[in-house]
Structure formats: C-alpha cells, structure tokens
Design a protein around this motif. Structure first.
Motif, PDB file in Angstrom:
ATOM      1  N   LYS A   1     161.047 163.523  34.301  1.00 59.17           N
ATOM      2  CA  LYS A   1     161.518 164.906  34.293  1.00 59.17           C
ATOM      3  C   LYS A   1     162.993 164.939  33.920  1.00 59.17           C
ATOM      4  CE  LYS A   1     158.499 167.522  37.419  1.00 59.17           C
ATOM      5  NZ  LYS A   1     158.251 168.587  36.423  1.00 59.17           N
ATOM      6  N   LEU A   2     163.321 165.808  32.991  1.00 53.61           N
ATOM      7  CA  LEU A   2     164.704 165.961  32.574  1.00 53.61           C
ATOM      8  C   LEU A   2     165.452 166.768  33.629  1.00 53.61           C
ATOM      9  CD1 LEU A   2     166.578 165.306  30.152  1.00 53.61           C
ATOM     10  CD2 LEU A   2     166.000 167.572  29.244  1.00 53.61           C
ATOM     11  N   LEU A   3     166.622 166.278  34.033  1.00 57.49           N
ATOM     12  CA  LEU A   3     167.332 166.938  35.132  1.00 57.49           C
ATOM     13  C   LEU A   3     168.837 166.823  34.959  1.00 57.49           C
ATOM     14  CD1 LEU A   3     168.502 164.448  37.153  1.00 57.49           C
ATOM     15  CD2 LEU A   3     166.058 164.217  37.588  1.00 57.49           C
ATOM     16  N   TRP A   4     169.512 167.682  35.704  1.00 62.57           N
ATOM     17  CA  TRP A   4     170.956 167.571  35.880  1.00 62.57           C
ATOM     18  C   TRP A   4     171.192 167.017  37.274  1.00 62.57           C
ATOM     19  CZ3 TRP A   4     174.251 167.877  32.004  1.00 62.57           C
ATOM     20  CH2 TRP A   4     173.955 168.672  30.891  1.00 62.57           C
ATOM     21  N   SER A   5     171.860 165.883  37.344  1.00 61.55           N
ATOM     22  CA  SER A   5     172.202 165.276  38.632  1.00 61.55           C
ATOM     23  C   SER A   5     173.636 165.689  38.979  1.00 61.55           C
ATOM     24  CB  SER A   5     172.094 163.747  38.544  1.00 61.55           C
ATOM     25  OG  SER A   5     172.400 163.150  39.784  1.00 61.55           O
ATOM     26  N   VAL A   6     173.785 166.389  40.100  1.00 57.35           N
ATOM     27  CA  VAL A   6     175.086 166.949  40.496  1.00 57.35           C
ATOM     28  C   VAL A   6     175.522 166.325  41.813  1.00 57.35           C
ATOM     29  CG1 VAL A   6     176.369 169.059  41.000  1.00 57.35           C
ATOM     30  CG2 VAL A   6     174.457 169.124  39.375  1.00 57.35           C
TER      31      VAL A   6
ATOM     32  N   VAL B   1     172.348 166.304  44.168  1.00 58.87           N
ATOM     33  CA  VAL B   1     171.296 167.302  44.004  1.00 58.87           C
ATOM     34  C   VAL B   1     170.764 167.202  42.575  1.00 58.87           C
ATOM     35  CG1 VAL B   1     170.682 169.742  44.175  1.00 58.87           C
ATOM     36  CG2 VAL B   1     172.481 168.809  45.645  1.00 58.87           C
ATOM     37  N   ASP B   2     169.473 166.902  42.450  1.00 58.86           N
ATOM     38  CA  ASP B   2     168.834 166.827  41.136  1.00 58.86           C
ATOM     39  C   ASP B   2     168.184 168.174  40.830  1.00 58.86           C
ATOM     40  OD1 ASP B   2     169.597 164.203  40.921  1.00 58.86           O
ATOM     41  OD2 ASP B   2     167.665 163.385  41.537  1.00 58.86           O
ATOM     42  N   VAL B   3     168.622 168.778  39.734  1.00 63.33           N
ATOM     43  CA  VAL B   3     168.151 170.110  39.348  1.00 63.33           C
ATOM     44  C   VAL B   3     167.364 170.001  38.041  1.00 63.33           C
ATOM     45  CG1 VAL B   3     168.841 172.467  38.772  1.00 63.33           C
ATOM     46  CG2 VAL B   3     170.176 171.148  40.448  1.00 63.33           C
ATOM     47  N   ASP B   4     166.163 170.524  38.039  1.00 66.95           N
ATOM     48  CA  ASP B   4     165.324 170.504  36.839  1.00 66.95           C
ATOM     49  C   ASP B   4     166.080 171.179  35.686  1.00 66.95           C
ATOM     50  OD1 ASP B   4     163.279 171.168  34.847  1.00 66.95           O
ATOM     51  OD2 ASP B   4     161.825 170.618  36.383  1.00 66.95           O
ATOM     52  N   ALA B   5     166.241 170.453  34.589  1.00 66.28           N
ATOM     53  CA  ALA B   5     167.026 170.965  33.466  1.00 66.28           C
ATOM     54  C   ALA B   5     166.286 172.026  32.661  1.00 66.28           C
ATOM     55  CB  ALA B   5     167.433 169.814  32.547  1.00 66.28           C
ATOM     56  N   LYS B   6     165.007 172.263  32.999  1.00 66.45           N
ATOM     57  CA  LYS B   6     164.236 173.260  32.266  1.00 66.45           C
ATOM     58  C   LYS B   6     164.020 174.557  33.050  1.00 66.45           C
ATOM     59  CE  LYS B   6     161.742 169.805  29.530  1.00 66.45           C
ATOM     60  NZ  LYS B   6     160.415 169.277  29.118  1.00 66.45           N
ATOM     61  N   ASN B   7     163.867 174.443  34.376  1.00 69.29           N
ATOM     62  CA  ASN B   7     163.600 175.658  35.154  1.00 69.29           C
ATOM     63  C   ASN B   7     164.597 175.915  36.279  1.00 69.29           C
ATOM     64  OD1 ASN B   7     162.835 173.926  37.281  1.00 69.29           O
ATOM     65  ND2 ASN B   7     160.689 173.950  36.640  1.00 69.29           N
ATOM     66  N   GLY B   8     165.543 175.002  36.519  1.00 71.88           N
ATOM     67  CA  GLY B   8     166.577 175.230  37.524  1.00 71.88           C
ATOM     68  C   GLY B   8     166.150 174.997  38.960  1.00 71.88           C
ATOM     69  N   LYS B   9     164.968 174.424  39.168  1.00 72.83           N
ATOM     70  CA  LYS B   9     164.512 174.162  40.529  1.00 72.83           C
ATOM     71  C   LYS B   9     165.065 172.824  41.029  1.00 72.83           C
ATOM     72  CE  LYS B   9     160.169 176.745  40.182  1.00 72.83           C
ATOM     73  NZ  LYS B   9     158.676 176.676  40.283  1.00 72.83           N
ATOM     74  N   ILE B  10     165.331 172.757  42.338  1.00 68.84           N
ATOM     75  CA  ILE B  10     165.822 171.518  42.929  1.00 68.84           C
ATOM     76  C   ILE B  10     164.664 170.533  43.063  1.00 68.84           C
ATOM     77  CG2 ILE B  10     166.793 170.459  45.014  1.00 68.84           C
ATOM     78  CD1 ILE B  10     168.440 172.970  45.419  1.00 68.84           C
ATOM     79  N   LEU B  11     164.844 169.362  42.486  1.00 71.72           N
ATOM     80  CA  LEU B  11     163.817 168.325  42.538  1.00 71.72           C
ATOM     81  C   LEU B  11     164.045 167.342  43.668  1.00 71.72           C
ATOM     82  CD1 LEU B  11     163.662 167.485  38.707  1.00 71.72           C
ATOM     83  CD2 LEU B  11     162.084 168.939  40.009  1.00 71.72           C
ATOM     84  N   ARG B  12     165.292 167.137  44.019  1.00 74.39           N
ATOM     85  CA  ARG B  12     165.626 166.126  45.026  1.00 74.39           C
ATOM     86  C   ARG B  12     167.026 166.398  45.559  1.00 74.39           C
ATOM     87  NH1 ARG B  12     168.448 161.280  44.286  1.00 74.39           N
ATOM     88  NH2 ARG B  12     168.056 159.622  45.816  1.00 74.39           N
ATOM     89  N   GLU B  13     167.220 166.049  46.833  1.00 73.99           N
ATOM     90  CA  GLU B  13     168.535 166.167  47.458  1.00 73.99           C
ATOM     91  C   GLU B  13     168.741 164.929  48.336  1.00 73.99           C
ATOM     92  OE1 GLU B  13     171.047 169.343  50.255  1.00 73.99           O
ATOM     93  OE2 GLU B  13     168.958 169.712  49.702  1.00 73.99           O
TER      94      GLU B  13
END
Length: 234
Positions: A199-204, A217-229
């Motif tokens: 899954k493509l994500l933004w890791s912040v 916080v890993d945020v889905d780069a396509k829908n903005g949902k949090i995938l992991r914290e």
C-alpha cells in the motif's frame, strides 16, 4: 513515720503519673506527624521523572533548534526542482559531508552551509520523470545551502517513483494534517513509502514535546485513512 511514708508514696505516685502523661503525649505527637505508611505528613515525596533515552534527549536538543517548520522547508525544497514533488523530508543535524566541498553529480551550493551539527531539513524532491534531487535547507534561516541529483538512479527506479507520485492523490500536507489531528506534536519527517501489503502511504513522524516520544503515523496516500500508528518510546 507513717506521715513520712505517706508523703513518700504520694511523691512516687505523682512522678509515675507525670512520666505516663509524658509518654502518652510523645506517642500522640508522633502519630500526628506520621502518615499511615510511616512517612511524615506535610512533606509529600516527589516522584522523579525517568531519565531520557538517547533518542529522546537528541529530539529534545534538536527540535528547538529548528526555526523553520516542515511545511516551509518542503515548499522551499520543491521550488528548486521544476515540476518537482516532495518524496522525503527529515529534520536532522548537518553532517560533515554536507559542509564539505560539493560532490557529484550536479552539485550546487546557493548559500553557505551551516556549521556541522546545526539543524537542517534534508529533502528529496522528484522531477516529473522521477529523477530525485536532494535539497538541504537550513532549519534556522530557511535558505537552501546544497542541491544535488541523487546518484545511482536507473530508468526503472525513476519510472516506478513517477508512477507512485501520480497515484498518490493525497498530498504530503494533507497527510500531515491527518497525522497531527490524531497525534499532537512537532512534525520531524514525511516520507512517501510502501508497507508490507504494497500500500502506498505517507509516513509521518510526530514528536511530543511533553515526553519527547516519537509517533509514526502511516496515512494511505490514496484515501487519507490511517493505516498504522506506532509510538517509539526509545
């Protein structure tokens, strides 16, 4: 003699009573000055804060040095590359490599480098074709002090990154807002990445200045949902 004996007995009795009263008074005073657990009242014991770990201490030292926020640094870095898009940004200390004479390929030093150990934002910005440029931004002045095309990029790597950036409909700014709405603190890193599920994500990375813990916080780069914290308490 009877009178004398009577007087002596009275004196002994009075002395014994006085000693008993004194003992009872001492016990009462001790009871008033001690808590049920035996510690004195009126002087509460303070619990010392646990010592900071090495990583926590480094965050505590580094973060206040940065006067330029992540978004200002990101905007500055992206402007250095035509049609550029942010791929990675991290707050770190200036290394001796960054302060040394420029290397290859295509180095540029538009401003003097800060001293070694100072705070900088190291950015990776991709051109439209996926070519990655490293942009070093002074975290105090906001000036770019080094730009360089990243070495060892082949055509497949560039093409893959260009495709990922097109798929990432969520901008880094949107991802950071999602992360900081969930976890309050100072943003120290933003990176475009993939997890184990591809899954493509933004890791912040967000650091709390209360305890200097880092939350990723890993945020889905396509829908903005949090995938992991994940909270890093080291």
């Amino acid at each position: 003699m009877a009178v004398i004996c009577a007087l002596g007995s009275s004196v002994l009795l009075l002395t014994a009573c006085a000693n008993a009263d004194t003992a009872r008074s001492s016990v009462a005073e001790a009871a008033q000055t001690e808590s049920p657990t035996g510690s004195p009242t009126g002087s509460p014991t303070s619990t010392a804060s646990p010592p900071l770990t090495e990583d926590q201490a480094e965050r505590k030292a580094l973060i206040p040095m940065a006067k330029v926020t992540w978004d200002k640094a990101a905007d500055t870095a992206v402007k250095e590359v035509p049609e550029g898009k942010l791929v990675d940004l991290e707050l770190k200390r200036v290394s001796d490599e960054a302060t040394a004479s420029p290397g290859t390929p295509s180095p540029n030093t538009p401003a003097p480098a800060p001293s070694e150990g100072a705070a900088e934002w190291e950015a990776k910005v991709a051109a439209e074709d996926g070519t990655v440029h490293r942009i070093d931004v002074d975290a105090v002045t906001g000036e770019v002090f080094r730009t360089q095309i990243e070495p060892d990029q082949d055509a497949d790597d560039k093409r893959e990154l260009a495709d990922q950036l097109r798929e990432a409909t969520q901008t880094p700014h949107q991802a950071v807002k999602v992360a900081t709405d969930k976890t309050k603190g100072t943003v120290t890193s933003v990176e475009l990445d993939e997890n184990d599920d591809q899954k493509l994500l933004w890791s912040v990375d967000v650091v709390s200045t209360d305890d200097w813990n880092k939350t990723t916080v890993d945020v889905d780069a396509k829908n903005g949902k949090i995938l992991r914290e994940h909270v890093d308490r080291d």
